[in-house]
Design a protein around this motif. Structure first.
Motif, PDB file in Angstrom:
ATOM      1  N   GLU A  86       0.824  -1.231   0.123  1.00  0.00           N
ATOM      2  CA  GLU A  86      -0.006  -0.042  -0.054  1.00  0.00           C
ATOM      3  C   GLU A  86       0.980   1.037   0.082  1.00  0.00           C
ATOM      4  OE1 GLU A  86      -2.400   2.156   3.654  1.00  0.00           O
ATOM      5  OE2 GLU A  86      -3.526  -0.010   2.897  1.00  0.00           O
ATOM      6  N   ALA A  89       2.131   1.869  -3.321  1.00  0.00           N
ATOM      7  CA  ALA A  89       1.426   2.184  -4.362  1.00  0.00           C
ATOM      8  C   ALA A  89       1.223   3.908  -3.961  1.00  0.00           C
ATOM      9  CB  ALA A  89       0.066   1.494  -4.099  1.00  0.00           C
ATOM     10  N   ASN A 139      -1.593  -3.195  -4.247  1.00  0.00           N
ATOM     11  CA  ASN A 139      -0.833  -2.474  -5.361  1.00  0.00           C
ATOM     12  C   ASN A 139      -0.921  -3.257  -6.542  1.00  0.00           C
ATOM     13  OD1 ASN A 139       0.916  -1.221  -6.935  1.00  0.00           O
ATOM     14  ND2 ASN A 139       2.528  -0.954  -5.162  1.00  0.00           N
ATOM     15  N   ARG A 141       0.694  -2.943  -9.392  1.00  0.00           N
ATOM     16  CA  ARG A 141       1.848  -2.991 -10.042  1.00  0.00           C
ATOM     17  C   ARG A 141       2.765  -3.886  -9.035  1.00  0.00           C
ATOM     18  NH1 ARG A 141       4.005   2.655 -10.644  1.00  0.00           N
ATOM     19  NH2 ARG A 141       5.741   1.775 -12.229  1.00  0.00           N
ATOM     20  N   HIS A 142       2.619  -5.231  -8.797  1.00  0.00           N
ATOM     21  CA  HIS A 142       3.177  -6.036  -7.787  1.00  0.00           C
ATOM     22  C   HIS A 142       3.708  -7.219  -8.844  1.00  0.00           C
ATOM     23  CE1 HIS A 142      -0.913  -7.740  -8.213  1.00  0.00           C
ATOM     24  NE2 HIS A 142      -0.108  -9.211  -8.158  1.00  0.00           N
TER      25      HIS A 142
END
Length: 325
Positions: A86, A89, A139, A141-142
């Motif tokens: 988090e 992000a 997130n 984008r992981h």
């Protein structure tokens, strides 16, 4: 590029720091500034690190102890991991999160792939699986990298314990019916740096998700122990015989998967990176540990004994993996 990695003492964090370069600055962020058991500390600590990418490596890894400390294991591995993702992000950066083979029950008769159903056998695996879900939710984008049987020149791990025990024992009993992929944390660090460079430069990268990342090659614990000790002897280090035992001969509070083999084909296909053969990677680490035998290459006798289970009736020392993954 600037990487912030959670945890100061972990094998992967230490390996990333060693593998950093003039083009990649690695900053380790850990307690007390960042404490996964205290979620309110996470964002400020990572913000201060000014990362381009966050590597979520810190975790609660005491597999047996987790059975008695479920709340703490979940606080760190699930809630804490989610807060790290988090925070990443919130800072507008991707997160690379490390997970484990223990999300599987080990019943499959071949290497696990990313789409296989998860079924953890104990609290540790369940907490890591909950962490995967929290990271993915926090997130988009992981990269979640499941790895296994991690060893390195740093911290507490199977390689260093084998070498230490062999220095004052003639025989070590090791389980022979659990199979997996020994994985050097140095190789994990190289893979993370390779993937991080891709994420940093490819603004259109869309293959976020779960990946398996382990060493190339498979063995059981006793086979790995023999390779460690044979290699050590070749370098002039300690040596002991290895006696095979079954998992049933070595009861533990938490059940271990009989099959921890993970297929890294997906990671290789997307990122164009494959780990070296496990024998070669192990040789590199063993050589360093043997060369540092009078210094930090071995854990202290007290810390080693703290890691050991009860001796089997024969009086030899039994060792099974219970280290950071």
């Amino acid at each position: 590029m600037r990487l912030a990695v959670t945890g100061r003492e972990g094998q992967v964090a230490a390996s990333l720091i060693e593998r950093g370069s003039k083009d990649v600055e690695v900053v380790a962020v850990g307690r007390p500034a960042l404490d996964l058991a205290r979620p309110d500390t996470v964002f400020a600590a990572l913000e201060a690190a000014r990362p381009d990418i966050v590597v979520s490596a810190a975790a609660y890894t005491a597999v047996d102890q987790a059975e008695d400390e479920k709340d703490l294991a979940f606080a760190v591995n699930a809630t804490g991991a989610g807060k790290v993702a988090e925070a990443a992000a919130g800072l507008g950066v991707p997160v690379i999160h490390l997970s484990t083979d223990y999300v599987f029950d080990g019943a499959k008769d071949s290497a696990y792939v990313e789409t296989d159903a998860t079924a953890p056998l104990g609290v540790y695996g369940a907490s890591k699986l909950a962490g995967e879900k929290a990271v993915a939710a926090a997130n988009p984008r992981h990269l979640i990298l499941r790895t296994a049987w991690v060893y390195s020149p740093f911290g507490k791990n199977f390689v260093k314990t084998m070498l230490r025990l062999a220095s004052d024992r003639d025989e070590i009993s090791v389980v022979a019916d659990q199979w997996g992929n020994p994985t050097s944390a140095l190789d994990i660090a190289d893979a993370i740096l390779h993937a991080a460079a891709r994420l940093r430069h490819d603004k259109n990268f869309a293959a976020f998700g779960v990946y398996h990342l382990t060493g190339s090659g498979e063995t059981n614990w006793s086979g790995f122990a023999r390779h460690i000790l044979d290699t050590s002897r070749a370098f002039g280090g300690s040596y002991a015989r290895v006696r095979d035992i079954a998992t049933v001969d070595y009861p533990t509070k938490a059940r271990r998967p009989a099959n921890s083999r993970l297929s890294s084909v997906k990671f290789a296909g997307v990122f164009g990176w494959t780990a070296p053969e496990c024998q070669s990677s192990a040789m590199t680490v063993i050589a360093r540990c043997v060369g540092d035998g009078r210094g930090s290459g071995f854990p202290s006798k007290r810390s080693t004994m703290d890691l050991l289970p009860k001796p089997v009736p024969s009086g030899t020392t039994t060792v099974e993996d219970d280290f950071q993954r």
